[in-house]
Design a protein around this motif. Structure first.
Motif: not given
Lengths: 393, 114
Positions: A328-344
């Motif tokens: 996978f690419t970091d777009g997955i783990t660095e996907s942010f929610n509205e609270a600016k938390e990464m998926y991780g």
């Protein structure tokens, strides 16, 4: 083009049935005419005026009387409004003739002067009109620039979409593995890519990468990287050697400081031997047939494109039947929610673990779903790219 | 993202403090700032990442550009105070091996003493 445009004279068409006006104007503006700053054309009624406007597309201002034979100024104004070009009209009317002035303004006149014409006032009006037109031209140019940028982004999307293989199953008749891949591009395209191809009847090449930055430059760098990778890989070299050669070619003359992360692996679909090398890309996960998921470590190698002499390591493990490699690419783990938390990483691992599903396609779909739930209303800022391969002898 | 530039007169050197998230939406701003400083002869530079919460590949590209241009200008770039997430990105991408990274701003300043 804009620079040459500024050197051209400002062209004004004067429409009046009074012959004296031409002399007065030529006299008043003789310096500007000689200097090439202004140029005048003269017509004696609306019909003549329209003919001249058709012949000379560079006229940007019309100064017109209202009462004229054949075609009057108000009719001319209406016709000019239909011409669809950058043209400002200033009308000249008798002092205090508010009805005509209002009518002219309602038909799109830019300004008005009163008779007898005060030549100094005319000069101020011409200058003001010119400034207005320059401003409009500038706005128009900026608007076009924005449209161009939008088009550029569309080009990037097309480059990216058109070169990624998307037929599944990819090699009908060849057994020993299952494979699925998906890329969901961000609005402003990143440079993500994946690839897979057969090196020979037993060996399947897998790759995933991410170019720094976005837009057309990233898309082109991505396309070049993918082509280089495939051409080097098909010579049959080991994974680390393959990255070394691709890196050397990308590093030469790379003056834009772009780089690309790339994970390259070769799966032997008969024996399960899995050979890989990593150039700064996220580590993949390995999901066992029993459903456990863990990160598959790899020696840290530097991203491609910046150190032409870098030596990349080749590592090898043996997959068990049913093992799935999830790239996978970091777009997955660095996907942010509205609270600016990464998926991780932790959420991703939980998502991959004990899913009760066993196909690459189902796993990728599950990740897409969960990342989308995590992101909520937050816009997707980076490409989401995944490739999963199951060893299935 | 906030960018703060401090001129440290004693050594002298330039300290650039980053605060927030750096990604492709704001890395250009950082790039212009850095390029401007280098063009103005600021060739001894520390980028303090203590308040940098996140960096994307677009941001890494600017760090790379800055390091290469400073080296060409006979200066250098030292990074300091990376948080764990940012540090992990530097390790994963191999950038740790090409940048001089110090634990604190003070340590980074000491690296210029020699």
């Amino acid at each position: 083009m804009t620079q040459t445009g500024k050197l051209l004279p400002f062209k004004i068409l004067v429409v009046d049935d009074e012959p004296d006006l031409e002399l007065l104007i030529r006299q008043k503006f003789r310096r500007q005419i000689r200097a090439g700053e202004m140029m005048f054309a003269f017509a004696h009624n609306g019909v003549e005026a329209l003919e001249i406007l058709h012949q000379d597309s560079q006229i940007e201002m019309v100064l017109t009387d209202i009462n004229m034979p054949i075609m009057d100024g108000l009719t001319l104004l209406g016709k000019i409004g239909n011409l669809d070009r950058m043209l400002k009209t200033v009308v000249v009317s008798a002092y205090g003739d508010m009805d005509n002035i209002r009518a002219a303004m309602n038909r799109g006149a830019y300004d008005f002067l009163t008779k007898p014409i005060d030549l100094n006032d005319l000069e101020v009006t011409i200058n003001k009109t010119k400034q207005r037109i320059d401003f409009l031209r500038e706005s128009e140019r900026e608007h076009r620039l924005l449209v161009d940028i939008q088009n550029e982004l569309n080009v990037a999307t097309r480059i990216q979409r058109s070169i990624l293989p998307c037929d599944f199953p990819p090699f009908p008749g060849i057994e020993g593995f299952e494979l699925f891949a998906e890329m969901i591009p961000a609005k402003e395209v990143g440079g993500d890519f994946y690839d897979f191809f057969l090196l020979d009847e037993n060996r399947l090449a897998l790759a995933i990468g991410d170019v720094s930055g976005k837009g057309v430059p990233a898309a082109i760098f991505m396309a070049v990287t993918r082509t280089l990778l495939k051409s080097v890989a098909l010579t049959g070299v080991q994974a680390g050697e393959c990255l070394k050669q691709v890196n050397r070619m990308l590093s030469l003359e790379n003056t834009s400081y772009m780089f690309v992360t790339l994970y390259y692996a070769i799966l032997n679909i008969v024996t399960g031997e899995y050979q890989f090398s990593n150039a700064g890309h996220n580590l993949p996960y390995i999901i066992s047939a029993e459903g456990s998921a863990r990160e598959l470590p790899a020696a840290a190698g530097i991203v491609l494109g910046i150190d032409e002499n870098y030596e990349y390591q080749t590592e090898t493990i043996n997959l068990m039947p049913g093992d799935i490699i999830f790239l996978f690419t970091d777009g997955i783990t660095e996907s942010f929610n509205e609270a600016k938390e990464m998926y991780g990483d932790e959420r991703l691992q939980r998502c991959l673990e004990h899913t009760g599903i066993s196909g690459p396609k189902e796993i990728i779909r599950k990740v897409v779903r969960e990342v989308s739930i995590h992101a909520g209303e937050e816009p997707q800022s980076d490409d989401l790219t995944m490739l999963a391969a199951k060893y299935h002898p | 993202m906030l960018i703060e530039v401090i001129e440290e007169q004693s050594i002298p050197l330039t300290i650039v403090g980053l605060n927030g998230r750096m990604d492709s939406s704001n890395s250009r701003e950082f790039e212009e700032k850095i390029v401007g400083l280098i063009q103005n002869g600021k060739t001894k530079m520390i980028v303090d990442c203590a308040q940098l919460q996140y960096i994307s590949s677009a941001g890494l590209r600017v760090f790379l550009m800055a390091a290469k241009q400073l080296t060409m200008a006979k200066g250098k770039l030292v990074l300091s105070s990376l948080n764990d997430d940012v540090r992990q990105v530097f390790n994963l991408t191999g950038f740790s091996s090409i940048f001089e990274i110090r634990d604190s701003r003070e340590d980074a300043m000491k690296s210029y003493d020699a």
